[in-house]
Design a protein around this motif. Structure first.
Motif, PDB file in Angstrom:
ATOM      1  N   THR A  97       0.827  -1.205   0.000  1.00 37.76           N
ATOM      2  CA  THR A  97       0.000   0.000   0.000  1.00 37.76           C
ATOM      3  C   THR A  97       0.858   1.250   0.000  1.00 37.76           C
ATOM      4  OG1 THR A  97      -1.698  -1.207   1.233  1.00 37.76           O
ATOM      5  CG2 THR A  97      -1.880   1.186   1.206  1.00 37.76           C
ATOM      6  N   GLN A  98       1.959   1.247   0.758  1.00 40.84           N
ATOM      7  CA  GLN A  98       2.874   2.394   0.752  1.00 40.84           C
ATOM      8  C   GLN A  98       3.433   2.630  -0.654  1.00 40.84           C
ATOM      9  OE1 GLN A  98       3.591   4.793   2.735  1.00 40.84           O
ATOM     10  NE2 GLN A  98       4.047   4.157   4.835  1.00 40.84           N
ATOM     11  N   GLU A  99       3.841   1.561  -1.324  1.00 43.17           N
ATOM     12  CA  GLU A  99       4.407   1.715  -2.662  1.00 43.17           C
ATOM     13  C   GLU A  99       3.359   2.204  -3.657  1.00 43.17           C
ATOM     14  OE1 GLU A  99       7.535   1.753  -3.125  1.00 43.17           O
ATOM     15  OE2 GLU A  99       8.043   0.961  -1.145  1.00 43.17           O
ATOM     16  N   ALA A 100       2.109   1.742  -3.497  1.00 48.82           N
ATOM     17  CA  ALA A 100       1.039   2.222  -4.375  1.00 48.82           C
ATOM     18  C   ALA A 100       0.772   3.707  -4.144  1.00 48.82           C
ATOM     19  CB  ALA A 100      -0.232   1.410  -4.135  1.00 48.82           C
ATOM     20  N   LEU A 101       0.780   4.130  -2.862  1.00 47.56           N
ATOM     21  CA  LEU A 101       0.596   5.546  -2.551  1.00 47.56           C
ATOM     22  C   LEU A 101       1.734   6.371  -3.129  1.00 47.56           C
ATOM     23  CD1 LEU A 101      -1.090   7.698  -1.065  1.00 47.56           C
ATOM     24  CD2 LEU A 101       0.313   7.249   0.970  1.00 47.56           C
ATOM     25  N   PHE A 102       2.963   5.838  -3.041  1.00 52.67           N
ATOM     26  CA  PHE A 102       4.113   6.554  -3.606  1.00 52.67           C
ATOM     27  C   PHE A 102       3.981   6.675  -5.120  1.00 52.67           C
ATOM     28  CE2 PHE A 102       8.373   7.099  -5.256  1.00 52.67           C
ATOM     29  CZ  PHE A 102       8.925   8.025  -4.380  1.00 52.67           C
ATOM     30  N   ALA A 103       3.524   5.614  -5.782  1.00 54.64           N
ATOM     31  CA  ALA A 103       3.361   5.650  -7.237  1.00 54.64           C
ATOM     32  C   ALA A 103       2.344   6.715  -7.650  1.00 54.64           C
ATOM     33  CB  ALA A 103       2.934   4.278  -7.747  1.00 54.64           C
ATOM     34  N   ASP A 104       1.312   6.895  -6.825  1.00 52.99           N
ATOM     35  CA  ASP A 104       0.271   7.874  -7.147  1.00 52.99           C
ATOM     36  C   ASP A 104       0.653   9.302  -6.782  1.00 52.99           C
ATOM     37  OD1 ASP A 104      -1.367   5.900  -8.138  1.00 52.99           O
ATOM     38  OD2 ASP A 104      -2.514   5.669  -6.273  1.00 52.99           O
ATOM     39  N   THR A 105       1.407   9.472  -5.688  1.00 53.49           N
ATOM     40  CA  THR A 105       1.619  10.824  -5.147  1.00 53.49           C
ATOM     41  C   THR A 105       3.084  11.239  -5.056  1.00 53.49           C
ATOM     42  OG1 THR A 105       1.717  10.029  -2.855  1.00 53.49           O
ATOM     43  CG2 THR A 105      -0.474  10.552  -3.744  1.00 53.49           C
ATOM     44  N   GLN A 106       4.005  10.322  -5.363  1.00 56.69           N
ATOM     45  CA  GLN A 106       5.438  10.583  -5.245  1.00 56.69           C
ATOM     46  C   GLN A 106       5.867  10.872  -3.815  1.00 56.69           C
ATOM     47  OE1 GLN A 106       7.335   9.939  -8.039  1.00 56.69           O
ATOM     48  NE2 GLN A 106       5.278   9.255  -8.556  1.00 56.69           N
ATOM     49  N   ALA A 107       5.156  10.297  -2.862  1.00 54.16           N
ATOM     50  CA  ALA A 107       5.519  10.417  -1.446  1.00 54.16           C
ATOM     51  C   ALA A 107       4.884   9.266  -0.685  1.00 54.16           C
ATOM     52  CB  ALA A 107       5.043  11.745  -0.861  1.00 54.16           C
ATOM     53  N   TYR A 108       5.565   8.822   0.391  1.00 53.32           N
ATOM     54  CA  TYR A 108       4.984   7.828   1.288  1.00 53.32           C
ATOM     55  C   TYR A 108       4.074   8.534   2.284  1.00 53.32           C
ATOM     56  CZ  TYR A 108       8.545   4.706  -0.610  1.00 53.32           C
ATOM     57  OH  TYR A 108       9.331   3.974  -1.464  1.00 53.32           O
ATOM     58  N   GLY A 109       3.343   7.752   3.070  1.00 61.66           N
ATOM     59  CA  GLY A 109       2.378   8.358   3.969  1.00 61.66           C
ATOM     60  C   GLY A 109       2.581   8.029   5.430  1.00 61.66           C
ATOM     61  N   ASP A 110       1.948   8.823   6.269  1.00 65.63           N
ATOM     62  CA  ASP A 110       1.818   8.530   7.687  1.00 65.63           C
ATOM     63  C   ASP A 110       0.579   7.667   7.875  1.00 65.63           C
ATOM     64  OD1 ASP A 110       4.035   9.874   8.507  1.00 65.63           O
ATOM     65  OD2 ASP A 110       2.985  11.626   9.278  1.00 65.63           O
ATOM     66  N   ALA A 111       0.465   7.024   9.036  1.00 67.76           N
ATOM     67  CA  ALA A 111      -0.689   6.173   9.331  1.00 67.76           C
ATOM     68  C   ALA A 111      -1.705   6.929  10.167  1.00 67.76           C
ATOM     69  CB  ALA A 111      -0.235   4.916  10.065  1.00 67.76           C
ATOM     70  N   ALA A 112      -2.964   6.569   9.965  1.00 65.87           N
ATOM     71  CA  ALA A 112      -4.053   7.127  10.768  1.00 65.87           C
ATOM     72  C   ALA A 112      -5.122   6.064  10.900  1.00 65.87           C
ATOM     73  CB  ALA A 112      -4.621   8.378  10.112  1.00 65.87           C
ATOM     74  N   GLN A 113      -5.948   6.198  11.948  1.00 71.79           N
ATOM     75  CA  GLN A 113      -7.007   5.220  12.185  1.00 71.79           C
ATOM     76  C   GLN A 113      -8.258   5.927  12.671  1.00 71.79           C
ATOM     77  OE1 GLN A 113      -5.801   1.986  14.708  1.00 71.79           O
ATOM     78  NE2 GLN A 113      -7.468   0.671  14.037  1.00 71.79           N
ATOM     79  N   ALA A 114      -9.393   5.285  12.454  1.00 70.15           N
ATOM     80  CA  ALA A 114     -10.705   5.693  12.962  1.00 70.15           C
ATOM     81  C   ALA A 114     -11.460   6.620  12.019  1.00 70.15           C
ATOM     82  CB  ALA A 114     -10.631   6.314  14.344  1.00 70.15           C
ATOM     83  N   VAL A 115     -10.818   7.602  11.403  1.00 70.08           N
ATOM     84  CA  VAL A 115     -11.515   8.454  10.440  1.00 70.08           C
ATOM     85  C   VAL A 115     -10.609   8.659   9.240  1.00 70.08           C
ATOM     86  CG1 VAL A 115     -12.898   9.674  12.158  1.00 70.08           C
ATOM     87  CG2 VAL A 115     -10.661  10.582  11.508  1.00 70.08           C
TER      88      VAL A 115
END
Length: 202
Positions: A54-72
């Motif tokens: 999922t991180q690599e897919a997000l990077f492919a779409d946005t050219q950046a990795y992400g932080d994690a969040a939960q609940a909303v």
């Protein structure tokens, strides 16, 4: 009046049967416990692999990795919390205001699933603004009842395993900080972090 010839088990025969059952139970119960722990570990290993995808897919779409969040569903303009962020299962991607687990940066979000009783820690590296557009990440997952920690590092293609404490949930202290995204900045290989002892490539 004739007496019927009644037959039954002797005391010796009953003792032999009880002894056989006791031996089988002594063999089977530890094997069952080990089998359950292997199943718990497999859940954590599978979850951390899926999150890396999922991180690599997000990077492919946005050219950046992400932080994690939960609940909303997080706002993509939010600020990074700093350090490792823990998310726990069961959780599945969902719509806004519904329980779920997500990766996010300023340019987008991606949902991911977490198995029951698995806790995952995600630490990103963001050397410049905006803070949530990470250039690297480190992730560690552990099932609370499992006895192994599993990790992934964006700077390596390897999956890592470390010895963990069974019955101990993952804590932020079990997730190392992510260093800059270079080929030599492997944050897991050979490291002991918190209760996760001696990560090694699988």
């Amino acid at each position: 009046m004739t007496r019927m010839n009644q037959k039954g088990f002797t005391l010796i025969e009953l003792l032999i049967v009880v002894a056989i059952i006791a031996i089988l139970a002594a063999i089977a119960i530890p094997q069952f416990a080990a089998y359950r722990i292997r199943g718990f570990n497999a859940s954590a290993n599978s979850d951390v692999r899926n999150l890396a995808t999922t991180q690599e897919a997000l990077f492919a779409d946005t050219q950046a990795y992400g932080d994690a969040a939960q609940a909303v569903l997080p706002a993509t303009t939010g600020a990074a919390g700093g350090g490792a962020v823990l998310v726990s299962g069961p959780a599945n991607p969902a719509t806004a205001a519904v329980a779920g687990a997500y990766l996010f940066n300023q340019r987008g979000t991606a949902g991911f699933s977490i198995s029951n009783s698995v806790i995952m820690g995600v630490a990103g590296t963001a050397p410049g603004a905006p803070a949530i557009n990470n250039t690297a990440y480190v992730m560690v997952a552990k099932h609370t009842a499992g006895n192994a920690c599993y990790g992934r590092d964006s700077d390596s293609t390897s999956s890592y395993r470390a010895q963990g404490l069974a019955g101990t949930p993952l804590a932020t202290s079990d997730v190392p900080a992510s260093t800059t995204g270079t080929a030599t900045s492997d944050d897991l290989s050979g490291k002991t972090v918190g209760n996760c002892a001696s990560f090694s490539a699988q």
